[in-house]
Write a protein that holds these residues in place. Structure first.
Motif, short mmCIF file in Angstrom:
data_model
loop_
_atom_site.label_atom_id
_atom_site.label_comp_id
_atom_site.label_asym_id
_atom_site.label_seq_id
_atom_site.Cartn_x
_atom_site.Cartn_y
_atom_site.Cartn_z
N LYS A 264 20.14 20.42 -22.19
CA LYS A 264 21.33 20.38 -21.59
C LYS A 264 21.69 18.95 -20.89
N LYS A 265 23.10 18.71 -21.26
CA LYS A 265 23.35 17.13 -20.58
C LYS A 265 23.35 17.16 -19.07
N GLU A 266 23.37 18.53 -18.47
CA GLU A 266 23.06 18.37 -17.01
C GLU A 266 21.76 17.85 -16.64
N THR A 267 20.59 18.10 -17.41
CA THR A 267 19.27 17.97 -17.41
C THR A 267 19.20 16.27 -17.57
N LEU A 268 19.91 15.90 -18.62
CA LEU A 268 19.92 14.44 -18.90
C LEU A 268 20.38 13.68 -17.57
N MET A 271 18.25 13.56 -14.74
CA MET A 271 16.97 12.63 -14.76
C MET A 271 17.53 10.99 -14.39
N TRP A 272 18.83 10.90 -15.11
CA TRP A 272 19.21 9.31 -14.99
C TRP A 272 19.56 9.01 -13.65
N LYS A 575 16.99 17.80 -8.93
CA LYS A 575 16.47 16.75 -8.77
C LYS A 575 15.08 16.75 -8.57
N ASP A 576 14.64 17.87 -7.80
CA ASP A 576 13.29 17.91 -7.24
C ASP A 576 12.11 17.53 -8.33
#
Length: 599
Positions: A264-268, A271-272, A575-576
């Motif tokens: 998912k874009k949310e995951t990317l 991460m950044w 974020k964890d």
């Protein structure tokens, strides 16, 4: 010590005798072409009846898919190895064009197959996948069906693939050809040398700053001399990609890379965000490194410089044995795989001119073997790279017995196994250091990779997203490409460097690879994802290998979010997980800062 002396050149003859002149290879390619034609004909002869009979016909088609796909991959891997081992092998470039043509035909056939899947009614589709042989393929088949619904018509997609052979893919091949001709001039010990880009790149790991600086000047000039041609290449390659996206109605340039990486874009974005919030420690490291090297600030060519005046040299044999010993501490299967790879000459490591830059691992599915390519010059970093590529090989090895269609894992999880293997060896190197100086040198080498993955890759991602936005409006000039790269590097490195590499867009192969768009963020994902797995492995000890293999075997049959949830019990959109992973690599920096305090 091993009783075997390992050879540092690979054995390719077991696949096809005679290299680029191989009659066996030509027969194989001719046979593959016929299989593709038959596969296409069988797809064209199928009109889904929306009944259980569709399941039987689909099973037969999938067997053809597997056989043809394996043959094509076998040939592609072999030709890729030929090109890498000798960049002057012109016949290999012709073979590459031949394989690319076959691949395009195969992709056209697959496009037609996927299109047929969209004609099956949703309820019938669920029934077909509910039980029987198709059940274990439900994720990949549904994925193919869903993606087909988002694409153009079968005929239009076939045209895109056909035009891509002499359009899109040929720009990527042109880049390889240009790079093969580039030479970096260097005068060393009164002798003028013409280095290949691979040889020149290895010089950036030298402890001699004047050598690094001289090579960098030659490096910039060599790439600068080709910048106009390379800019044209990059503009056409990206223009082709953007035009296809536009025709499909895809506004988001990250849509395809995210789909390919099953994330998912949310995951990317999460991460950044976590990386950007935690860069202060990386900045402290870069500032301390500059001070230790007697500099105000580091320059781009200092980033891979070793810390200390003594350079540890590790022979290929020693490196191979060290890797096996430490893989064995984690698990027997990983160690057995490494032993097999060294003994059977699966690795091309010789340091000689004429080789391509970089390193890779490629699989030969018909033979169930891998081949690894690096240029090994004896640095600790080379040992880590070797372990990294062996990690890729182990991933394929761990998936033996998994249905062929469930083996096509994406790049982000592909980087997980490689980074995991690299971490085992890098950590062992630090722990086994003979004194504090060597420990610092090895710790520094390990942190350099963290900087590369959290800063350098970030710069590539920032550059590429911004470049694609500008490319929508028309071709981007050399000057603008340089500026975009400079801005991205300054942002990613938090303006800590004295001199940057604005021509990095030209010198980095990854921007020109046509097989995978956005060949950057998956590295960082894989690095941090593997750190989470590594932390669990350290906690559980040797018994963790089976759990690790179970995770690897699932990497191509679910989204990364589901994979992490199932095997690690974590949510990648929060974020964890990322914070814990970043903290693991920042602990190395804490140790480095503590040991160098007052030096």
């Amino acid at each position: 010590m091993s009783a075997t002396t390992y050879k540092d050149v690979w054995n390719l003859d077991v696949f096809f005798k005679g290299g680029s002149d191989s009659p066996e290879l030509q027969e194989h390619l001719t046979h593959t072409a016929k299989l593709i034609e038959l596969f296409q004909a069988r797809i064209n002869n199928w009109t889904p009846a929306n009944s259980p009979e569709d399941g039987k016909y689909l099973q037969e088609l999938l067997l053809d898919f597997e056989e043809t796909g394996k043959k094509l991959r076998q040939a592609g891997a072999f030709v890729g190895c030929l090109q890498a081992q000798n960049i002057h092998d012109e016949k290999a470039y012709n073979l590459d064009a031949q394989v690319t043509g076959l691949s395009a035909s195969f992709q056209t056939a697959l496009g037609a197959l996927d299109n047929q899947l969209t004609k099956i009614d949703d309820n019938v589709w669920k029934q077909l996948l509910a039980d029987g042989p198709l059940e274990e393929l439900s994720f990949v088949l549904t994925e193919r069906r869903s993606r087909a619904k988002e694409k153009l018509s079968k005929e239009e997609e076939a045209l895109v693939n056909a035009l891509g052979v002499d359009g899109y893919h040929s720009w990527g091949q042109l880049y390889d050809l240009i790079v093969s001709k580039i030479k970096v001039s260097l005068t060393e010990n009164g002798e003028e040398k013409q280095l290949s880009v691979g040889q020149a790149f290895n010089k950036f790991s030298s402890s001699d700053r004047s050598l690094r600086s001289t090579v960098f000047a030659g490096w910039e000039k060599a790439w600068g001399d080709q910048a106009d041609i390379l800019a044209k290449t990059l503009n056409h390659l990206s223009g082709f990609r953007l035009n296809v996206y536009k025709k499909r109605g895809w506004d988001e340039v990250l849509k395809e890379p995210l789909d390919i990486n099953r994330m998912k874009k949310e995951t990317l974005e999460t991460m950044w965000a976590v990386i950007s919030e935690n860069k202060q420690k990386l900045v402290q490291y870069l500032e301390r490194k500059a001070k230790l090297l007697g500099l105000e600030k580091l320059s781009w060519f200092d980033l891979d410089a070793p810390y200390g005046t003594t350079e540890t040299k590790v022979s290929y044999q020693e490196g191979a044995e060290f890797i096996q010993q430490n893989f064995a501490l984690f698990g027997e299967k990983m160690a057995a795989f490494a032993k097999l790879a060294f003994e059977k000459q699966w690795i091309e490591a010789e340091d000689r001119p004429g080789k391509a830059p970089g390193g890779f691992c490629t699989s030969f599915p018909e033979s169930d073997e891998s081949r690894i390519f690096i240029t090994y010059s004896g640095t600790p970093s080379n040992v880590s790279t070797l372990a990294h590529e062996l990690g890729h090989g182990f991933h394929s090895y761990a998936m033996k017995g998994v249905q062929h269609l469930n083996r096509n894992y994406a790049m982000n999880v592909a980087e997980t196994a490689s980074t995991f293997a690299e971490m085992i060896v890098a950590d062992a190197s630090v722990k086994n250091a003979k004194d504090e100086d060597e420990k610092l040198a090895l710790l520094d080498d390990k942190i350099q990779r963290t900087v590369a993955l959290l800063m350098n890759i970030h710069a590539r991602f920032l550059f590429e997203t911004r470049f694609y936005e500008e490319r929508r409006q028309g071709p981007v000039s050399v000057e603008r490409l340089n500026q975009l790269m400079l801005d991205a590097q300054k942002e990613a490195y938090c303006e800590t460097l004295d001199e940057y590499h604005p021509l990095f867009w030209a010198s980095k192969l990854h921007f020109f690879i046509t097989g995978v768009p956005f060949y950057n963020f998956p590295y960082t994902f894989g690095y941090l994802f593997s750190l989470g797995i590594y932390a669990q492995a350290l906690q559980e000890g040797k018994g963790y290998e089976e759990k690790y293999i179970a995770l690897l075997r699932d990497t191509a049959s679910m989204t990364v979010e589901d994979l992490a949830n199932k095997h690690l019990q974590v949510d990648l959109t929060k974020k964890d997980f990322w914070k814990k992973a970043v903290d693991i690599c920042l602990a190395d920096i804490d140790e480095f800062l503590e040991l160098t305090e007052g030096r």
